[in-house]
Write a protein that holds these residues in place. Structure first.
Motif, PDB file in Angstrom:
ATOM      1  N   LYS A  92     -47.977  25.080 -74.020  1.00  0.00           N
ATOM      2  CA  LYS A  92     -49.091  24.600 -74.842  1.00  0.00           C
ATOM      3  C   LYS A  92     -49.950  25.742 -75.362  1.00  0.00           C
ATOM      4  N   LEU A  93     -50.553  26.490 -74.425  1.00  0.00           N
ATOM      5  CA  LEU A  93     -51.548  27.468 -74.844  1.00  0.00           C
ATOM      6  C   LEU A  93     -50.967  28.822 -75.201  1.00  0.00           C
TER       7      LEU A  93
ATOM      8  N   LYS B 245     -49.656  29.261 -78.740  1.00  0.00           N
ATOM      9  CA  LYS B 245     -50.654  29.075 -79.796  1.00  0.00           C
ATOM     10  C   LYS B 245     -51.820  30.054 -79.698  1.00  0.00           C
ATOM     11  N   THR B 246     -52.145  30.491 -78.487  1.00  0.00           N
ATOM     12  CA  THR B 246     -53.310  31.358 -78.306  1.00  0.00           C
ATOM     13  C   THR B 246     -52.955  32.701 -77.670  1.00  0.00           C
TER      14      THR B 246
ATOM     15  N   TYR C 250     -54.379  21.960 -79.184  1.00  0.00           N
ATOM     16  CA  TYR C 250     -53.354  22.722 -78.488  1.00  0.00           C
ATOM     17  C   TYR C 250     -52.532  21.842 -77.544  1.00  0.00           C
TER      18      TYR C 250
END
Length: 841
Positions: free
Chosen positions: A645-646, A649-650, A595
């Protein structure tokens, strides 16, 4: 398949039993083997012996040669079996000798304990060594002689003492109290108490051929839980099929193992009695008193009292590690392991939040990471390239990844230990040493051992990476490339001038050496080298020694399970399946790294003025504004980690993604500058000094509130969620009763460096590590030096709240930044503030 069973028609058990029972003699045994062997040759013209290459089917000479080599192998096993059985007949003689010397020592240490202690401690080191050598001629001279045997690949029976009795060496026993502690521990309980621990080096001794392997018979030797002369070392007939189960519990010993333990104990008790004779040579009544076979289990030992009643001393790291070898083996305690794992988890979580809240701490970590990755990139890609952007990008990733790695590892260990404790409490009775553990509990213990093993596999490469990029060691490694010339990995260059400390640390990467020696024993050797050789100690960096400390914590937990009685048996039909389960828990570490790659975080890892955090300087409008700007810049970094970043993606922020692995806390920052109106008699208020790490929010599922930051009062009362500190009111170990603690002048001076009451205390103080230890001891902390740089502090008044703190390296002085960081941790954990410590009258 066994080499006897490789011959058609031969039943190994039948032949050996006939030989042992006397049905056939040696000549008949060899004739029968030859008959079956020749029958096999005529049928198949082929005989395979392990370790020998199989000849061609028509090579009769080759088959015949193999047959005779095979017969020699069988004869060797037969000879070894007879030798062990013959020695087993003398087991009672060994037991009588052990108990005779044990009983004499027990009485003498009680009667003349103070005399023994005085005469030994008053002697010089050279005079102590003279007594030791007279009692044990040819004693190994150096600490951990077993490591030297394994390291140099030495083999043979002349290394038996080095492996089976590594703590019997001049360097360790010549310390002030080592011999006395050994006498006390070995006489305080019956010899059976040490049988299990005395057996532990047996496998290593067999590997280096210091002793012969233990053969399996239909008899076993009973040592554990046999606390009388009549039962200790007794033999028990048992069905061959059950031998393995009985031996594996640790209750019964195979004949070969049991005899080695008895012979080892006989050596040891004879040596201790001889030392007592030499020290008390002028006491006429010595043998008369020793002849009174005092078996009173409630007797008070004069020698033990003499050791404890001596003046309080601060032991060196070496003395503390050595002392453990001469004391009673520690009992298995899930509670103590839980406290250790909890302390490690708390340390990782405190680091995580310090990186969120403290720009100065963040920049310090980033600078160290950039330097590390510059070396790594130079070795991998060549020094002629512009490596700084790549190094800064990697530093931006690892400043997040490394701390999350530690949190994930220790949260898993902590959680599984708690499950084991609940499972253990579901069994109301104690487990008997002669029986296997309940299957459900044993499987839980086995699974946990696999978890620790996997955590070790994750931790060792990280430690090795730091080792390989260290400026002092980089020349001893070379890069490995694939056929296309691309960088793959590092490997150790063979070098005759490799520093001893590098040789020791690389041992952790050698699975065979770790299995033979045990990780804790290697760490023990490493600790001694660092204690006695400052040059070697200064070769390793502070970051590397911290990683070694983390390995040591894992090794300590693993060692406790290895020493568990009854022994934990590996029952899993598919260990890889258990490992795969735990790997799935750790896979999130790899996911997080994925990530974080992509968008560069390198712009935040430049040593720019925006991260300058003048917390150690006198508060001024300029310094206050500079601190606020640095905090804002740090908020931007974590905001980018989350949003770029996170979240894409999450769908979660980093704190949400970590879930219950971290406790959500509220960040605190610097308020805008306000002029301070001060009367001549007032002290200047301390701003931005040693405020605690933020407390938990009431709802653990709340998002991390990044802004606005809220200033926390430095001199205010501790928050309601923090348990107030109530250590002793003096330097003595008294029960705490008040929220303020009165300390003697020296201790008060140390603690006010952490929790200052004036501006001058805040910005000018440094603390010598030894002074800090004295202060924590005075505050009723039980202190343990762990391997590496880590020290473990457990308050006697709040045992479930231990804290681990790293000793400064390579210096022994705590700087302002180190003091500030640890003060914030202690403030949050114990509720201490600048108002807690007062000067005693």
């Amino acid at each position: 398949m066994d080499f006897l069973q490789m011959l058609e028609g031969i039943d190994r058990e039948r032949l050996l039993k006939r030989l042992q029972s006397g049905d056939i003699n040696e000549a008949q045994f060899e004739d029968e083997v030859c008959d079956f062997a020749l029958t096999g040759l005529t049928k198949r013209m082929q005989l395979h012996v392990p370790g020998l290459s199989s000849p061609e089917p028509d090579d009769f000479a080759g088959h015949l040669s193999n047959m005779f080599k095979f017969i020699n192998t069988v004869s060797s096993e037969k000879s070894h079996s007879k030798k062990i059985l013959r020695r087993a007949e003398n087991a009672q003689t060994l037991v009588d000798d052990i108990y005779t010397n044990w009983a004499k020592l027990r009485v003498v240490t009680q009667t003349y304990g103070r005399v023994l202690a005085k005469r030994w401690t008053k002697r010089t080191v050279s005079k102590r060594e003279k007594i030791l050598l007279e009692a044990w001629p040819g004693m190994n001279p150096k600490h951990r002689p077993d490591y030297e045997v394994v390291r140099h690949g030495l083999k043979g029976g002349n290394h038996r003492d080095a492996i089976m009795l590594p703590y019997i060496n001049l360097e360790d026993l010549s310390f002030k109290k080592s011999l006395l502690e050994l006498m006390v521990s070995r006489t305080e309980v019956h010899p059976e108490y040490f049988a299990f621990s005395d057996r532990l080096p047996f496998k290593t001794a067999v590997t280096v051929k210091a002793v012969e392997p233990a053969a399996q018979y239909d008899q076993v030797m009973l040592l554990t839980d046999q606390n009388s002369r009549d039962t200790y070392g007794s033999l028990k007939n048992i069905d061959t099929a059950d031998v393995e189960d009985v031996v594996w519990t640790g209750f019964a010993f195979q004949l070969g193992e049991g005899l080695i333990v008895l012979e080892t104990q006989q050596q040891l008790y004879r040596f201790l009695w001889r030392c007592a004779e030499l020290l008390l040579h002028d006491i006429v009544s010595l043998h008369t008193v020793a002849g009174t076979d005092n078996m009173d289990g409630e007797a008070q030992f004069g020698l033990a009292q003499a050791i404890k009643s001596g003046p309080a001393e601060w032991h060196s790291v070496s003395e503390m590690n050595i002392s453990a070898s001469y004391r009673l083996p520690q009992l298995f305690s899930l509670d103590s392991l839980l406290r250790l794992a909890g302390a490690e988890r708390d340390a990782a979580e405190d680091t995580f939040w310090a990186l969120h809240e403290d720009p100065g701490f963040f920049q310090e970590q980033v600078i160290s990471l950039v330097q590390q990755h510059l070396v790594s990139c130079a070795e991998a890609f060549g020094k002629e390239n512009n490596l700084e952007p790549t190094a800064r990008k990697q530093a931006g990733i690892h400043v997040v990844l490394d701390v999350c790695h530690d949190i994930i590892i220790w949260e898993a260990i902590d959680a599984d230990l708690k499950k084991l404790k609940i499972l253990r409490e579901s069994f109301s009775t104690n487990f008997h040493l002669s029986e296997r553990l309940p299957l459900e509990y044993e499987k839980g213990m086995e699974s946990f051992m696999f978890l620790v093993f996997l955590a070790w596999r994750y931790a060792v490469p990280k430690m090795m990476h730091l080792l390989m990029i260290s400026h002092n060691f980089v020349e001893y490694f070379e890069k490995v490339t694939d056929p296309q010339g691309r960088y793959v990995d590092f490997r150790i260059r063979t070098s005759s001038n490799m520093p001893p400390i590098l040789d020791l640390i690389t041992s952790f990467y050698d699975t065979k050496k770790v299995n033979m020696m045990g990780a804790l024993n290697i760490l023990d050797k490493l600790g001694r080298l660092m204690e006695t050789d400052p040059v070697q100690r200064n070769l390793i960096s502070a970051e590397l020694i911290k990683e070694i400390s983390k390995l040591a914590a894992l090794a300590q937990i693993h060692d406790a399970f290895v020493r568990h009685q009854p022994t934990i048996q590996i029952t899993s039909q598919d260990p890889e399946l258990v490992l795969h389960h735990h790997y799935g828990r750790f896979k999130v570490i790899n996911n997080l790294e994925g990530y974080l790659t992509g968008t560069s975080l390198g712009s935040y890892t430049k040593p720019a003025s925006s991260f300058m955090y003048p917390v150690g300087k006198k508060p001024t409008p300029e310094h206050t504004e500079q601190m606020r700007q640095a905090e804002s810049k740090l908020d931007d970094f974590w905001d980018k980690v989350d949003k770029r970043k996170l979240l894409p993606k999450t769908g979660k922020t980093l704190v949400e993604w970590l879930g219950n692995r971290v406790t959500v806390r509220t960040l605190h920052g610097t308020e805008p500058w306000k002029p301070i109106i001060q009367s001549p008699t007032e002290l200047t208020p301390i701003q931005n000094a040693f405020q605690p790490f933020p407390d938990s929010t009431p709802d653990g599922n709340d998002k991390l509130p990044m802004e606005p930051r809220k200033k926390q009062k430095t001199r205010g009362e501790p928050s309601s969620t923090t348990e107030p500190a109530t250590p002793p009111a003096s330097a003595q170990h008294a029960t705490p009763t008040v929220s303020t603690i009165a300390l003697p002048k020296k201790l008060h001076k140390t603690m006010t460096a952490f929790f200052p009451t004036s501006e001058q205390d805040r910005i000018s103080r440094k603390v010598v590590w030894k002074d800090f230890l004295h202060a924590m001891y005075g505050l009723s902390f039980q202190i343990q030096k762990r391997h590496g740089s880590e020290w473990y502090f457990e308050p006697s008044w709040k045992r479930n709240a231990p804290i681990t703190i790293h000793e400064p390296h390579p210096t022994h002085e705590m700087t302002f930044d180190k003091i500030r960081f640890e003060a914030r941790r202690m403030a949050r954990k114990y509720g201490w503030s600048s108002e807690t410590f007062v000067l005693a009258d």
